[in-house]
Each structure stands twice: as structure tokens, then as C-alpha cells.
Scaffold this motif. Sequence first.
Motif, PDB file in Angstrom:
ATOM      1  N   LEU A  76     -24.182  67.461  17.815  1.00 29.27           N
ATOM      2  CA  LEU A  76     -24.112  68.370  18.960  1.00 29.27           C
ATOM      3  C   LEU A  76     -22.826  69.199  18.988  1.00 29.27           C
ATOM      4  CD1 LEU A  76     -25.529  66.010  21.737  1.00 29.27           C
ATOM      5  CD2 LEU A  76     -26.675  67.964  20.703  1.00 29.27           C
ATOM      6  N   LYS A  77     -21.860  68.801  18.145  1.00 32.71           N
ATOM      7  CA  LYS A  77     -20.588  69.525  18.110  1.00 32.71           C
ATOM      8  C   LYS A  77     -20.416  70.263  16.788  1.00 32.71           C
ATOM      9  CE  LYS A  77     -18.044  66.251  21.030  1.00 32.71           C
ATOM     10  NZ  LYS A  77     -16.894  65.358  21.045  1.00 32.71           N
ATOM     11  N   SER A  78     -21.518  70.542  16.093  1.00 34.25           N
ATOM     12  CA  SER A  78     -21.352  71.048  14.736  1.00 34.25           C
ATOM     13  C   SER A  78     -21.274  72.567  14.628  1.00 34.25           C
ATOM     14  CB  SER A  78     -22.433  70.488  13.818  1.00 34.25           C
ATOM     15  OG  SER A  78     -23.700  70.706  14.365  1.00 34.25           O
ATOM     16  N   PHE A  79     -20.508  72.994  13.642  1.00 33.81           N
ATOM     17  CA  PHE A  79     -20.353  74.405  13.281  1.00 33.81           C
ATOM     18  C   PHE A  79     -20.746  74.564  11.813  1.00 33.81           C
ATOM     19  CE2 PHE A  79     -18.063  74.064  17.133  1.00 33.81           C
ATOM     20  CZ  PHE A  79     -18.103  75.324  17.705  1.00 33.81           C
TER      21      PHE A  79
ATOM     22  N   VAL B  50     -19.781  71.266   9.999  1.00 33.48           N
ATOM     23  CA  VAL B  50     -18.436  70.779  10.263  1.00 33.48           C
ATOM     24  C   VAL B  50     -18.385  70.406  11.737  1.00 33.48           C
ATOM     25  CG1 VAL B  50     -16.019  71.476  10.424  1.00 33.48           C
ATOM     26  CG2 VAL B  50     -17.417  72.270   8.515  1.00 33.48           C
ATOM     27  N   CYS B  51     -17.916  69.196  12.031  1.00 30.78           N
ATOM     28  CA  CYS B  51     -17.890  68.778  13.435  1.00 30.78           C
ATOM     29  C   CYS B  51     -16.547  69.114  14.074  1.00 30.78           C
ATOM     30  CB  CYS B  51     -18.155  67.287  13.510  1.00 30.78           C
ATOM     31  SG  CYS B  51     -17.870  66.605  15.132  1.00 30.78           S
TER      32      CYS B  51
ATOM     33  N   PRO C 238     -14.247  66.786   8.098  1.00 30.03           N
ATOM     34  CA  PRO C 238     -14.758  67.356   6.849  1.00 30.03           C
ATOM     35  C   PRO C 238     -16.253  67.656   6.941  1.00 30.03           C
ATOM     36  CG  PRO C 238     -13.492  65.353   6.435  1.00 30.03           C
ATOM     37  CD  PRO C 238     -13.642  65.456   7.910  1.00 30.03           C
ATOM     38  N   CYS C 239     -16.698  68.638   6.185  1.00 25.23           N
ATOM     39  CA  CYS C 239     -18.120  68.991   6.175  1.00 25.23           C
ATOM     40  C   CYS C 239     -18.935  67.780   5.724  1.00 25.23           C
ATOM     41  CB  CYS C 239     -18.368  70.157   5.235  1.00 25.23           C
ATOM     42  SG  CYS C 239     -20.116  70.418   4.905  1.00 25.23           S
ATOM     43  N   GLY C 240     -19.998  67.485   6.458  1.00 25.10           N
ATOM     44  CA  GLY C 240     -20.832  66.321   6.161  1.00 25.10           C
ATOM     45  C   GLY C 240     -21.573  66.459   4.843  1.00 25.10           C
TER      46      GLY C 240
END
Length: 455
Positions: free
Chosen positions: A260-263, A274-275, A284-286
Motif C-alpha cells: 500500500l506504500k509502494s512506488f 519501492v516501499c 530496496p526494490c522488492g
Amino acid sequence: MKSARKGELIFEERPFTHVLDHSQQGQRCHSCLERSEHLKKCTACGLLRYCSLACQRCDWPIHRRECPCLKQVAPNVPLDSVRLMLRILIKTQLLEKEDQSTTETVWRRTFHDLMSHIEEIQVDPSRSQQFAQIVYTLRELCQGQLDLPPVTQLMEVFGKVTINSFTICDGDLQAVGVGLYLGASYLDHSCQPNAVVSFQGQKLMVRALRDIPEVKPSNIFISYTDQLAITEDRQRQLKEQYYFSCQCCRCQDISLDRLLKSFVCPVPTCTGAVCRIQVGELLPCGSCGMNSYEESYRRKVEDTFHHLIQDLQQIEQAKKAKDLDKVLSLCQKCLNPDTVMVLHSNNLLHIQALDRGLDVAIDLGLWEQALKYGLQLIPLYIKVYPSGSPQVGLLLLKVGKLELYLQRLECALQHLQQGESIIRVTHGRFHELYCQLSELIDQCTDELRVHMEHS
Ligand SMILES: [Zn+2]
Ligand SMILES: [Zn+2]
Ligand SMILES: [Zn+2]
């Protein structure tokens, strides 16, 4: 001990007492809460309206005492919270010795049994202030008509009402009233509930969202909050409103919040997320593991976040002011290509903008645009709501209806049937919402058949 299958009715009950939401005044019956074109006013107070003589008679034991109180402050209408307090005071006085419980024994409870959380309320400035205002209005209302109990007892009643009352919703989850339900107030909260509350008029129903081996009050959980929220917001809401900290499995699971906080990851070839944990703090990017961000990317993330928060606040204001065109243009602004390039589709702010956009496009009759928003929302809702949530069912119903209207019959049928499998569980086969949905499915099937015959 009895068990309950998924979709089974666990119990139903009538309210101890309830009031119609002020916004529904003149549209629905004050007693049964059903919509009616032929409401008759109480001739004495001119305020309460009933769909039938039967409803008026049913409400009379309480209204008989409430009516002169309302009359003496007319044309002012007290707030719903004050009216609910007044009705509860009348009802408890009336029923001093009577049995106030629901029929099924495990759900048997009296008003006396409810928790009041007085200690918490006394140290809560906003609640204390609200209480003081309610007492002030109650005194005005009851002067010369009704004896009010001492303040300590009033506060006890106030506590019980604020902690235990339910917002009564119609099939579309719009608030139509507020009521106190003694049996249902047994039910504890979980952000990952195993049961769901729905209403038919003023009747409250609790259904199992999944199989429950042993049905007893301590095993049944419903959600008290908006489930489309990050954990810290849900927890704050629960603490402020109900004075407890939720320990459920969903509150322990951080993966949903990260979603829900991802970009969007800045690496062009990466589709990962990226959270943004908080101001300036990015994980870090998942997907690609990228963790050194350029200043320009960081700034873009912060700007996007803050603009969206502001825009969403403005949307709420415009909604309150019923300025639909403004709501729509703000939603379009939130969903513009530049924003969507940075904001990940799973981001709560993106979901909220789509959600408001869908509703306002429907209100404005912009079916194509509404459908576009609705279709984007379906996979996101499925991801973020606990499985089988009524909100997902309602969204599928809305999208299916739009598609039916726009003659995309095959898609319509598919979405309506998916919605049906959820609403059947959350509302049951006899609920008006389910009946409406079945009719749409029939209509869609018929139209599809006609199409096939002609092609
Ligand atoms: Zn009625
Ligand atoms: Zn009256
Ligand atoms: Zn929780």
C-alpha cells in the motif's frame, strides 16, 4: 457446540434502539429504515416519519416519551448521537425490569452487561467534550418532560453507546442509521474477520465468511474499521474509537502495508516496487534489489506523495460540498500519467483516487470512464481486502452493471457471477442486494442469448 458453514447465518437481531441517519430524513421510515414514497409525519413533533401505521405503532412506546422532548426544541433537530442517547435512556427506564435480551441464549445480553470504558473516556479530551455537549443538549430536550439520571450514570450510558453502537448500512454500504445491538456487541474485532455484519432495514445479520467449527461469541470476529487502510491508521482508529490495540494476524503482517506504500522502481527495465516507509525513507526494490536512489527520484516520490494527500483531502471537501465536477477533475489530476509513472498501482493513494473517481463518474453518468476506473480497481481490491469482503463483491456488482449497460455482455456476466459468489456469502440469498444481483444476471443471460440468436 454448533458449527457454521461459510455463508451461514450465525444470528440476527433487532436493535435495542436505533435512529435514522439525519441525511435520510424524509426518504426512509424512522422505524423500519426502509425507503418509502409515502411517509407519514408524526403530527405532534412533525419530525419523525413512518412508512405505515404498523411502524408508527411499533415505535410509539419510545416515541411517546421522545416526541414532547423533540417538540420543545423544534425547529432545531438534535444530532443523531443525542437522539440515540435519549432513546436509550427512555428504553432503559421503560424496561427496568423487563427482559432486554435477544432470543438465542449464547447471544443473550442486557444493556447492563455492556462495557462503558468510562476511565478511558474521562481522560480523552475530545470524548469528554462531546459528552459535555450531549449532556447540555439532553438537558434542554428533557426539561420538564423527562427526568435525567445523574451525570455519572449518563456518562456510563454515553460510554456504552459510543463503544457499542453500529452504523446501519444499506446494500451499497451507505450509512442509513445508527443503532445499539446487544447480542452483536459481544463480537470482537479482527482486521482479518471470520464473520461479516449486514443489515436488512434495521435488522442486523451476522454471517460466517468461512467455515467456523465452533460457534460461540469468543470465536466470532468482525471488522470494526475501514479495511482499506494501512496498519498504523487502522490501529489508531481502533485505539481512538474503541480503546484497544489490535493483535490480529493482519496487523502483524507487514507485507500488505509495503504494498500500500509502494512506488514504481526507478530502474527502467524493472517492474518492481519501492516501499516508502515514511518521509525520505525508501526500502530496496522488492524485485531488482536496487537501493541507491538519486536525489531527483527521492524528491519525486515525496512530491507525489504530498500532492496526492492534499488532492485527496480536497476531494473529500468537494464531495461534502456536492461539487461533483470538481471531484472528478481532482481525481483525474491524481491519476494523470506523470503521477502514475511514479506512484505504484498498489499504492493506497492510487486506490483511493480510483475509488472516488469510480463513484463520481457513476454519479455524473460517465459510464465509460467509470468502467475504466472500476476495471483497474478489481485486481487491486482483491489484493488488499481480506478475501470474501463485501466491498469486493459490491465493486464487481458495480462493474458488471456498467458493462451490462454498455452492452459488454460477456464481461458483465463474468463480473456479476463473481460478485454473486461473494454477496451470497456476505448477505445471503434473501437480501435485497442479492436479489438485485440475481436479476441483473438473468437480464444479462437473456440479452446474451438474444445476441447469439441474431449472430
Ligand atoms: Zn416503516
Ligand atoms: Zn412525534
Ligand atoms: Zn488487526
